[in-house]
Design a protein around this motif. Structure first.
Motif, PDB file in Angstrom:
ATOM      1  N   CYS A  51       7.165  80.082 -67.016  1.00  0.00           N
ATOM      2  CA  CYS A  51       8.216  79.660 -66.084  1.00  0.00           C
ATOM      3  C   CYS A  51       9.587  80.142 -66.548  1.00  0.00           C
ATOM      4  CB  CYS A  51       8.218  78.135 -65.958  1.00  0.00           C
ATOM      5  SG  CYS A  51       6.743  77.433 -65.191  1.00  0.00           S
ATOM      6  N   LYS A  52       9.857  79.962 -67.826  1.00  0.00           N
ATOM      7  CA  LYS A  52      11.154  80.325 -68.379  1.00  0.00           C
ATOM      8  C   LYS A  52      11.367  81.839 -68.378  1.00  0.00           C
ATOM      9  CE  LYS A  52      13.951  79.720 -72.564  1.00  0.00           C
ATOM     10  NZ  LYS A  52      13.971  79.138 -73.930  1.00  0.00           N
ATOM     11  N   GLU A  53      10.298  82.576 -68.644  1.00  0.00           N
ATOM     12  CA  GLU A  53      10.409  84.028 -68.772  1.00  0.00           C
ATOM     13  C   GLU A  53      10.554  84.725 -67.427  1.00  0.00           C
ATOM     14  OE1 GLU A  53      10.868  87.614 -70.522  1.00  0.00           O
ATOM     15  OE2 GLU A  53      10.770  85.669 -71.533  1.00  0.00           O
ATOM     16  N   TYR A  54       9.720  84.338 -66.432  1.00  0.00           N
ATOM     17  CA  TYR A  54       9.711  85.050 -65.160  1.00  0.00           C
ATOM     18  C   TYR A  54      10.492  84.340 -64.047  1.00  0.00           C
ATOM     19  CZ  TYR A  54       6.127  87.938 -67.301  1.00  0.00           C
ATOM     20  OH  TYR A  54       5.451  88.788 -68.147  1.00  0.00           O
ATOM     21  N   PHE A  55      10.708  83.042 -64.196  1.00  0.00           N
ATOM     22  CA  PHE A  55      11.369  82.293 -63.124  1.00  0.00           C
ATOM     23  C   PHE A  55      12.520  81.426 -63.647  1.00  0.00           C
ATOM     24  CE2 PHE A  55       6.930  82.988 -61.960  1.00  0.00           C
ATOM     25  CZ  PHE A  55       7.050  83.581 -60.712  1.00  0.00           C
ATOM     26  N   PRO A  56      13.441  81.997 -64.409  1.00  0.00           N
ATOM     27  CA  PRO A  56      14.564  81.204 -64.917  1.00  0.00           C
ATOM     28  C   PRO A  56      15.468  80.688 -63.803  1.00  0.00           C
ATOM     29  CG  PRO A  56      14.955  83.535 -65.291  1.00  0.00           C
ATOM     30  CD  PRO A  56      13.539  83.417 -64.827  1.00  0.00           C
ATOM     31  N   HIS A  57      15.442  81.350 -62.646  1.00  0.00           N
ATOM     32  CA  HIS A  57      16.257  80.922 -61.511  1.00  0.00           C
ATOM     33  C   HIS A  57      15.688  79.663 -60.865  1.00  0.00           C
ATOM     34  CE1 HIS A  57      13.186  83.804 -60.550  1.00  0.00           C
ATOM     35  NE2 HIS A  57      13.308  83.685 -59.245  1.00  0.00           N
ATOM     36  N   TYR A  58      14.391  79.412 -61.052  1.00  0.00           N
ATOM     37  CA  TYR A  58      13.780  78.154 -60.631  1.00  0.00           C
ATOM     38  C   TYR A  58      13.753  77.151 -61.793  1.00  0.00           C
ATOM     39  CZ  TYR A  58      11.998  79.915 -56.144  1.00  0.00           C
ATOM     40  OH  TYR A  58      11.882  80.400 -54.863  1.00  0.00           O
ATOM     41  N   ALA A  59      13.351  77.609 -62.946  1.00  0.00           N
ATOM     42  CA  ALA A  59      13.173  76.735 -64.109  1.00  0.00           C
ATOM     43  C   ALA A  59      14.500  76.520 -64.821  1.00  0.00           C
ATOM     44  CB  ALA A  59      12.141  77.332 -65.055  1.00  0.00           C
ATOM     45  N   THR A  60      15.398  75.807 -64.163  1.00  0.00           N
ATOM     46  CA  THR A  60      16.706  75.531 -64.755  1.00  0.00           C
ATOM     47  C   THR A  60      16.626  74.417 -65.801  1.00  0.00           C
ATOM     48  OG1 THR A  60      17.177  74.040 -62.906  1.00  0.00           O
ATOM     49  CG2 THR A  60      17.954  76.315 -62.724  1.00  0.00           C
ATOM     50  N   SER A  61      15.499  73.711 -65.850  1.00  0.00           N
ATOM     51  CA  SER A  61      15.243  72.697 -66.876  1.00  0.00           C
ATOM     52  C   SER A  61      13.843  72.918 -67.431  1.00  0.00           C
ATOM     53  CB  SER A  61      15.335  71.283 -66.293  1.00  0.00           C
ATOM     54  OG  SER A  61      16.617  71.021 -65.783  1.00  0.00           O
ATOM     55  N   GLU A  62      13.618  72.431 -68.632  1.00  0.00           N
ATOM     56  CA  GLU A  62      12.265  72.474 -69.177  1.00  0.00           C
ATOM     57  C   GLU A  62      11.339  71.650 -68.281  1.00  0.00           C
ATOM     58  OE1 GLU A  62      10.898  73.966 -71.922  1.00  0.00           O
ATOM     59  OE2 GLU A  62      12.778  75.066 -72.175  1.00  0.00           O
ATOM     60  N   PRO A  63      10.096  72.087 -68.079  1.00  0.00           N
ATOM     61  CA  PRO A  63       9.190  71.303 -67.233  1.00  0.00           C
ATOM     62  C   PRO A  63       8.886  69.939 -67.849  1.00  0.00           C
ATOM     63  CG  PRO A  63       8.019  73.078 -68.331  1.00  0.00           C
ATOM     64  CD  PRO A  63       9.468  73.306 -68.591  1.00  0.00           C
ATOM     65  N   ALA A  64       8.652  68.962 -66.996  1.00  0.00           N
ATOM     66  CA  ALA A  64       8.261  67.632 -67.465  1.00  0.00           C
ATOM     67  C   ALA A  64       6.805  67.661 -67.914  1.00  0.00           C
ATOM     68  CB  ALA A  64       8.450  66.613 -66.347  1.00  0.00           C
ATOM     69  N   ASP A  65       6.407  66.639 -68.632  1.00  0.00           N
ATOM     70  CA  ASP A  65       5.020  66.549 -69.088  1.00  0.00           C
ATOM     71  C   ASP A  65       4.047  66.564 -67.917  1.00  0.00           C
ATOM     72  OD1 ASP A  65       5.930  66.434 -71.662  1.00  0.00           O
ATOM     73  OD2 ASP A  65       5.738  64.254 -71.855  1.00  0.00           O
ATOM     74  N   CYS A  66       4.438  65.935 -66.801  1.00  0.00           N
ATOM     75  CA  CYS A  66       3.545  65.894 -65.633  1.00  0.00           C
ATOM     76  C   CYS A  66       3.347  67.291 -65.042  1.00  0.00           C
ATOM     77  CB  CYS A  66       4.071  64.930 -64.581  1.00  0.00           C
ATOM     78  SG  CYS A  66       5.719  65.328 -63.941  1.00  0.00           S
ATOM     79  N   HIS A  67       4.365  68.147 -65.133  1.00  0.00           N
ATOM     80  CA  HIS A  67       4.224  69.522 -64.651  1.00  0.00           C
ATOM     81  C   HIS A  67       3.246  70.303 -65.529  1.00  0.00           C
ATOM     82  CE1 HIS A  67       8.532  68.830 -63.093  1.00  0.00           C
ATOM     83  NE2 HIS A  67       7.705  68.728 -62.080  1.00  0.00           N
ATOM     84  N   LEU A  68       3.394  70.140 -66.828  1.00  0.00           N
ATOM     85  CA  LEU A  68       2.498  70.839 -67.756  1.00  0.00           C
ATOM     86  C   LEU A  68       1.056  70.376 -67.566  1.00  0.00           C
ATOM     87  CD1 LEU A  68       4.685  70.738 -70.998  1.00  0.00           C
ATOM     88  CD2 LEU A  68       4.473  72.593 -69.326  1.00  0.00           C
ATOM     89  N   LYS A  69       0.892  69.079 -67.384  1.00  0.00           N
ATOM     90  CA  LYS A  69      -0.446  68.522 -67.183  1.00  0.00           C
ATOM     91  C   LYS A  69      -1.073  69.068 -65.911  1.00  0.00           C
ATOM     92  CE  LYS A  69      -2.879  64.140 -66.431  1.00  0.00           C
ATOM     93  NZ  LYS A  69      -2.719  62.666 -66.288  1.00  0.00           N
ATOM     94  N   ALA A  70      -0.291  69.088 -64.825  1.00  0.00           N
ATOM     95  CA  ALA A  70      -0.810  69.579 -63.543  1.00  0.00           C
ATOM     96  C   ALA A  70      -1.207  71.045 -63.626  1.00  0.00           C
ATOM     97  CB  ALA A  70       0.228  69.374 -62.445  1.00  0.00           C
ATOM     98  N   ALA A  71      -0.397  71.851 -64.312  1.00  0.00           N
ATOM     99  CA  ALA A  71      -0.698  73.279 -64.452  1.00  0.00           C
ATOM    100  C   ALA A  71      -1.961  73.496 -65.271  1.00  0.00           C
ATOM    101  CB  ALA A  71       0.486  73.988 -65.099  1.00  0.00           C
ATOM    102  N   LYS A  72      -2.073  72.767 -66.376  1.00  0.00           N
ATOM    103  CA  LYS A  72      -3.253  72.919 -67.237  1.00  0.00           C
ATOM    104  C   LYS A  72      -4.522  72.464 -66.525  1.00  0.00           C
ATOM    105  CE  LYS A  72      -0.659  72.457 -71.557  1.00  0.00           C
ATOM    106  NZ  LYS A  72      -0.363  71.585 -72.723  1.00  0.00           N
ATOM    107  N   GLN A  73      -4.422  71.385 -65.753  1.00  0.00           N
ATOM    108  CA  GLN A  73      -5.569  70.922 -64.970  1.00  0.00           C
ATOM    109  C   GLN A  73      -6.064  72.027 -64.051  1.00  0.00           C
ATOM    110  OE1 GLN A  73      -3.875  67.639 -62.858  1.00  0.00           O
ATOM    111  NE2 GLN A  73      -4.726  66.080 -64.230  1.00  0.00           N
TER     112      GLN A  73
END
Length: 504
Positions: A49-71
């Motif tokens: 997210c940080k590398e390719y979409f810094p214009h969207y990822a203006t903050s570090e993802p929350a734990d729930c985002h990481l969990k959803a992606a890994k799922q």
């Protein structure tokens, strides 16, 4: 070109500009550095997210985002619901970031995006199309993706062969196949509208369409289905699907802890953000939008039953009683500490003040002490709570708080009749129906009062919502009723008022 097409073209041009704002590529990096970056991005969602979409990822993802992606990555046949509150970027996550992450891992080849209409779905899909076409970092690492063939709003195919198509809910799914390729990633985004939740028959039709038409279009080892929507109503398409498929994953996320107000996405929101927002929009709106606690219209108790008025002076009440429904835990999922201060004036019951919070006992006792300390010397409030809650810890909290405030509450334990709570609460109904319960007009914008009223309106057959406030209110009304000596020969406890000597 007509005006509508010009507007659409201008919108897409702005999307391209936004995609191009992802940053410049390092022209001097080595092939080894580039390969290492790509391999890390494949494994690390946050880094991707940080590398390719810094214009969207203006903050570090929350734990729930990481969990959803890994799922999603871990299970190629997952069926899940991302129920996230407003401001959590669920559409960006499920419509752009996760499908891209799957794509670079060779886990997504044909994406279908579904919402209320094809036009709206096409608009949502434009964001991903613009990233493939204009994001310089994607182009640098994965090559030019802008196809010279199918590349239009609502349906595009990248040079690498990735297919993306927009679909309106309920549309025919015939023709979704592209040569031998079938969908392997389907995302339903914000399908439900406020109009749709009022139409159960239409909801059921969409449930069947998703089960019998949409999901079966996927065929193969990869069949991911993601439903992105917040929970804003008691009964929705997603809740019906969840009831029918309890094995499907539900990520129900609350924006903040309802007790401490600590943000779930603390990387983005500061500690006082939701407290400040509560002052702006009120507790009920805050809980509906950010805790995903949908409010109901009322089954037994209706909004029209709630009446406000200019309250008589406190020393004009025959008796004032404050009842406390005790909650011990003070956690995000615990019961509420609910206190209702009521007075009897003529034949009517007045709600003078309320306290309805998920909190520790000491906060509730502090409220009672503070309330009593502010009373005129000519006014007495009689505090009561159910004997079943009494234990050494309750006694300790009361005594310590009394010493802190320098007063005596003289709070007494009472026995509550051993009947079903639902039946007890429903004894309030005729009082409301006959217009005998009034709320102090100063409580109209009082958050605790509105939370309590919302609990009252939520009482329905087989309800599973909190009932702490209506429970303590019923206890107080039952304690006040014996002091009512101005019935004028009428029995106000009945659903319809009748003279006492009239035969039923």
């Amino acid at each position: 070109m007509n005006r509508k097409d010009k507007i659409a073209l201008e919108r897409y041009r702005k999307r391209l500009e936004f995609a191009r704002s992802s940053g410049e590529v390092n022209a001097f990096e080595t092939k080894a550095e580039q390969k290492a970056r790509i391999e890390r991005a494949k494994k690390d969602y946050a880094y991707m997210c940080k590398e390719y979409f810094p214009h969207y990822a203006t903050s570090e993802p929350a734990d729930c985002h990481l969990k959803a992606a890994k799922q999603t990555m871990k299970n190629p046949t997952i069926k899940k619901f991302d129920e996230m509150p407003r401001g959590f970027g669920k559409s960006v996550m499920d419509d752009i970031l996760i499908p891209f992450w799957l794509w670079i891992n060779d886990q997504a080849h044909y994406m279908v995006l579904v919402t209320v209409s094809k036009d709206r779905a096409s608009e949502l899909l434009e964001d991903l199309r613009a990233e493939f076409e204009g994001n310089p970092k994607i182009i640098h690492d994965f090559g030019e993706q802008h196809g010279h063939g199918q590349w239009e709003k609502g349906f595009f195919i990248t040079k690498s062969g990735f297919v993306a198509k927009a679909l309106g809910a309920g549309q025919s799914v015939r023709g979704l196949r592209v040569k031998s390729r079938r969908p392997d990633y389907i995302v339903v985004d914000d399908l439900e509208t406020k109009e749709l939740i009022k139409n159960p028959k239409r909801q059921d039709e969409y449930v069947k369409w998703i089960e019998r038409d949409l999901i079966p279009t996927m065929d193969g080892d990869i069949r991911r289905f993601v439903y992105a929507n917040n929970r804003f109503a008691p009964v929705m398409i997603q809740t019906k699907l969840q009831e029918k498929h309890p094995e499907w994953v539900v990520n129900h996320i609350k924006a903040y802890d309802p007790v401490t107000y600590k943000p779930t996405w603390h990387q983005k929101y500061h500690d006082n953000y939701y407290r400040e927002l509560e002052k702006d929009i009120g507790t009920l709106a805050l809980e509906a939008e950010y805790l995903q606690n949908p409010q109901v219209e009322g089954y037994y108790f209706k909004p029209e039953h709630i009446q406000y008025g200019k309250m008589p002076k406190l020393n004009q009440f025959k008796i004032i009683i404050g009842t406390w429904d005790v909650a011990y835990a003070g956690s995000a999922t615990s019961d509420y500490n609910a206190i209702d201060v009521k007075g009897l004036h003529d034949k009517n019951f007045w709600v003078i003040d309320t306290f309805v919070k998920r909190c520790k006992m000491v906060t509730a006792v502090s409220y009672m002490c503070d309330f009593q300390k502010r009373l005129p010397k000519t006014v007495v409030v009689h505090w009561r709570f159910e004997a079943q809650f009494w234990n050494d810890e309750v006694e300790r909290v009361i005594r310590e708080t009394e010493r802190q405030y320098g007063i005596k509450l003289n709070i007494l334990k009472i026995q509550v009749p051993k009947i079903k709570k639902m039946d007890r609460i429903l004894t309030l109904h005729p009082y409301y129906q006959n217009g005998r319960i009034f709320y102090n007009e100063k409580l109209k914008s009082h958050n605790d009062t509105q939370v309590g009223i919302a609990q009252l309106l939520s009482i329905e057959p087989n309800y599973k919502t909190n009932d702490d406030y209506p429970d303590t209110q019923q206890t107080g009304i039952a304690l006040l009723e014996p002091y009512n000596t101005q019935n004028d020969g009428l029995n106000y406890r009945q659903g319809k008022m009748r003279p006492k000597n009239e035969r039923i």
